[in-house]
Design a protein around this motif. Sequence first.
Motif, short mmCIF file in Angstrom:
data_model
loop_
_atom_site.label_atom_id
_atom_site.label_comp_id
_atom_site.label_asym_id
_atom_site.label_seq_id
_atom_site.Cartn_x
_atom_site.Cartn_y
_atom_site.Cartn_z
N ASP A 182 0.83 -1.22 0.00
CA ASP A 182 0.00 0.00 0.00
C ASP A 182 0.86 1.26 0.00
O ASP A 182 0.54 2.25 -0.64
N ASP A 183 1.95 1.23 0.76
CA ASP A 183 2.77 2.43 0.97
C ASP A 183 4.23 2.09 0.66
O ASP A 183 4.83 1.23 1.31
N GLU A 184 4.81 2.80 -0.30
CA GLU A 184 6.17 2.49 -0.75
C GLU A 184 7.21 2.74 0.34
O GLU A 184 8.14 1.96 0.52
N ARG A 185 7.06 3.83 1.07
CA ARG A 185 8.01 4.15 2.14
C ARG A 185 7.99 3.07 3.23
O ARG A 185 9.05 2.62 3.69
N LYS A 186 6.78 2.64 3.62
CA LYS A 186 6.67 1.58 4.62
C LYS A 186 7.24 0.26 4.09
O LYS A 186 7.83 -0.51 4.84
N PHE A 187 7.02 0.03 2.79
CA PHE A 187 7.56 -1.19 2.16
C PHE A 187 9.09 -1.22 2.32
O PHE A 187 9.65 -2.24 2.71
N ILE A 188 9.75 -0.10 2.05
CA ILE A 188 11.22 -0.02 2.15
C ILE A 188 11.66 -0.22 3.61
O ILE A 188 12.60 -0.97 3.89
N PRO A 197 12.39 -17.84 0.27
CA PRO A 197 10.92 -17.72 0.22
C PRO A 197 10.34 -17.35 1.58
O PRO A 197 11.00 -17.47 2.61
N ALA A 198 9.09 -16.91 1.55
CA ALA A 198 8.43 -16.40 2.76
C ALA A 198 8.48 -17.39 3.92
O ALA A 198 8.69 -17.00 5.07
N TRP A 199 8.31 -18.70 3.61
CA TRP A 199 8.24 -19.67 4.70
C TRP A 199 9.58 -19.88 5.39
O TRP A 199 9.63 -20.43 6.48
N LYS A 200 10.67 -19.41 4.79
CA LYS A 200 11.97 -19.41 5.47
C LYS A 200 12.26 -18.03 6.07
O LYS A 200 12.54 -17.90 7.25
N THR A 201 12.17 -16.99 5.25
CA THR A 201 12.52 -15.64 5.68
C THR A 201 11.66 -15.17 6.85
O THR A 201 12.17 -14.64 7.84
N LEU A 202 10.34 -15.36 6.74
CA LEU A 202 9.45 -14.77 7.75
C LEU A 202 9.32 -15.60 9.02
O LEU A 202 8.69 -15.18 9.97
N GLU A 203 9.95 -16.77 9.04
CA GLU A 203 10.09 -17.48 10.31
C GLU A 203 11.01 -16.70 11.25
O GLU A 203 10.97 -16.87 12.46
N LEU A 204 11.85 -15.84 10.65
CA LEU A 204 12.82 -15.08 11.44
C LEU A 204 12.34 -13.66 11.77
O LEU A 204 12.96 -12.97 12.57
N ALA A 205 11.27 -13.23 11.11
CA ALA A 205 10.78 -11.86 11.32
C ALA A 205 10.17 -11.73 12.71
O ALA A 205 9.51 -12.64 13.20
N SER A 206 10.39 -10.58 13.34
CA SER A 206 9.76 -10.31 14.64
C SER A 206 8.25 -10.17 14.45
O SER A 206 7.77 -9.95 13.33
N LEU A 207 7.52 -10.27 15.55
CA LEU A 207 6.07 -10.07 15.49
C LEU A 207 5.75 -8.66 14.99
O LEU A 207 4.82 -8.46 14.23
N GLY A 208 6.57 -7.68 15.42
CA GLY A 208 6.36 -6.31 14.97
C GLY A 208 6.50 -6.18 13.46
O GLY A 208 5.67 -5.55 12.80
N THR A 209 7.55 -6.78 12.89
CA THR A 209 7.76 -6.74 11.44
C THR A 209 6.64 -7.47 10.72
O THR A 209 6.13 -7.00 9.69
N LEU A 210 6.26 -8.62 11.24
CA LEU A 210 5.18 -9.40 10.61
C LEU A 210 3.88 -8.59 10.57
O LEU A 210 3.17 -8.57 9.55
N SER A 211 3.57 -7.89 11.67
CA SER A 211 2.33 -7.10 11.72
C SER A 211 2.40 -5.93 10.74
O SER A 211 1.40 -5.57 10.11
N LYS A 212 3.60 -5.34 10.57
CA LYS A 212 3.75 -4.25 9.61
C LYS A 212 3.62 -4.72 8.16
O LYS A 212 3.06 -4.03 7.32
N LEU A 213 4.14 -5.92 7.87
CA LEU A 213 3.98 -6.50 6.53
C LEU A 213 2.50 -6.74 6.24
O LEU A 213 2.01 -6.45 5.15
N TYR A 214 1.81 -7.29 7.22
CA TYR A 214 0.36 -7.55 7.06
C TYR A 214 -0.38 -6.24 6.85
O TYR A 214 -1.21 -6.12 5.94
N TYR A 215 -0.07 -5.25 7.66
CA TYR A 215 -0.74 -3.95 7.58
C TYR A 215 -0.55 -3.30 6.20
O TYR A 215 -1.48 -2.72 5.65
N ASN A 216 0.63 -3.42 5.64
CA ASN A 216 0.96 -2.73 4.39
C ASN A 216 0.65 -3.56 3.14
O ASN A 216 0.89 -3.11 2.02
N PHE A 217 0.10 -4.75 3.34
CA PHE A 217 -0.22 -5.63 2.20
C PHE A 217 -1.52 -5.16 1.56
O PHE A 217 -2.51 -4.90 2.25
#
Length: 301
Positions: free
Chosen positions: A120-126, A158-178
């Motif tokens: 949704d937001d390019e700045r947040k994506f970066i 891929p997501a199933w490897k990379t996002l196993e390492l993402a913090s809950l905060g990062t995961l919630s931000k990815l969800y929010y900006n999707f």
Amino acid sequence: MGTLRLYTKQALSISEQINLLRNRGLIIADESRAAKFLGEVSYFRFVQYLRPMEADKETHQFKPNSRFDDAVGLYEFDSELRDLMFRAIQRIEIALRTKIIHEFSMEHGPFWFFNIALADDERKFIENMNAVDRELSRSKEDFIKEHSQKYDKPAFPPAWKTLELASLGTLSKLYYNFSDKKTKKRIARQFNLPQHEVLESWMRSLTVLRNCCAYHSRLWNRHLPNAPQMNASLRGAWVDIAGLDTNKLYAVVSCIAYWLDSMGYGNSFKTKLKSLISQYSQVDPTAMGFPADWESQPLWR
């Protein structure tokens, strides 16, 4: 520019700490036990559990009959409360991670999280990709090392490897900006929530609480930022929100109980919480935002 104010207090020995508390009116029945406790739990950490007993917040004089042991009980309650919350959050976090990775990957492929066209937001994506990159580069996981030895492209596993390492905060931000609202809503519905906006709000609140638990911060009477959205029309058993302070612990604890109900684990969590609160008579649940009739409300019955 105002006069600079200099901090002049010096460190106190354990015996000096005990004398200071006694001089302020605190009853310490067993000095050796108090000394052992203060040798393991810093005075600065413990003083937060003494504050409710103070008659004067400036001089820190205690109310009559204030006891060291009661503050220790409050500290131990808070420690057990953090443990209970952390276990519950862990279960929710793993389920969230699993569903987000699975649903988004099935709909948009294994590398959806670094496709800027889906943001949704390019700045947040970066910002999010920088956070993912940092978390990935810190990882010592074998599956990441093995992936990088085998593959050079794309830039991330891929997501199933990379996002196993993402913090809950990062995961919630990815969800929010999707940008795919339909898939986001499908995930929210799996937790018996009507809209993705409610799940986004609850994830932000959960992240704050998780970080408090991870850093052993005081929980019981804390003011929590990122109040969860409580006024959604929920299909499951819920609470009366009239007059609630949504920045107190009770609000996010209610969200956790509802979340766990949707997964089939709510009763165990609720039983443990009720048992913990009844075990510590010195704890005032209203300091955590609990209404007087909380146990009789639909969610908690």
